[in-house]
Design an enzyme around this catalytic site. Structure first.
Site: not given
Ligand code: 5GP
Ligand code: MG
Length: 178
Positions: A134, A102-103, A168, A48, A106, A155, A162
């Site tokens: 977030k 990081e992208d 992407r 990402g 969440d 989302f 993606d």
């Molecule tokens: P976490 O582990 O912080 O809950 O989530 C992180 C990962 O979930 C990110 O690296 C990404 O791959 C995916 N993710 C979380 N929210 C989104 C979103 O709104 N869009 C996309 N495309 N991926 C997300």
């Molecule tokens: Mg990621």
């Protein structure tokens, strides 16, 4: 700007490339200032972050290195749930400042897992720069050192992020239309 359709879902424009690049530059300037006497190693988390890492790193003026890591698919389970193994660390990062790119953060579970694994390599310190954050979903207490945007719990796709592997390549960031 037009909506886009990816697989079965429709998305509307959320952040334009121009807005994104302005914030990327702001954050890079902060990092350049904070680490002016150091040689940090940047670590982009694939897939990402590839577009963000590329734009951010072009604005970094420090003598520094960049490398890319990936979380490999499930490598067994632990009591706390599934653990993804961090692969691709070839550099010696002992006693170095590591800046994770990081992208999106969440819940923070992915970040938590990355940090726990990186600590095993005994870096001097681990910092984080993320394109998107977030706050309403975040459940961890690791500091988000640098971020471009706080976003609501929607989302989003584009600019490296993606939906099921697609989208992407979009140069802007789009939000799902529920
Ligand atoms: P976490 O582990 O912080 O809950 O989530 C992180 C990962 O979930 C990110 O690296 C990404 O791959 C995916 N993710 C979380 N929210 C989104 C979103 O709104 N869009 C996309 N495309 N991926 C997300
Ligand atoms: Mg990621």
């Amino acid at each position: 700007m037009d909506n886009v359709k990816i697989l079965d879902k429709e998305f509307s424009i959320y952040l334009t490339e121009e807005q994104i690049l302005k914030e990327v530059k702001r954050v890079a300037t902060e990092i350049n200032k904070d680490y002016k006497d150091e040689n940090p190693i940047f670590m982009g988390i694939l897939n990402g972050s590839f577009m963000f890492a590329s734009d951010l790193y072009k604005d970094i003026t420090l003598d520094s290195q960049i490398t890319f890591l990936k979380l490999a698919s499930y490598e067994g389970t632990s009591t706390t749930g599934k653990i993804k193994r961090l692969i691709g660390i070839n550099e010696d990062i002992k006693d170095k400042t590591v800046i994770i790119i990081e992208d999106i953060v969440d819940t923070g579970n992915t970040l938590d897992s990355i940090i726990k694994q990186l600590r095993g390599y005994e870096p001097k310190e681990i910092k984080l720069v993320t394109l998107l954050y977030k706050p309403e979903a975040y459940t961890k207490d690791f500091t988000i050192d640098y971020k471009c945007f706080d976003i609501p719990n929607d989302f989003i796709v584009g600019y490296g992020l993606d939906y099921d592997g697609y989208g992407r390549n979009l140069r802007h960031i789009y939000k799902i239309i529920e």
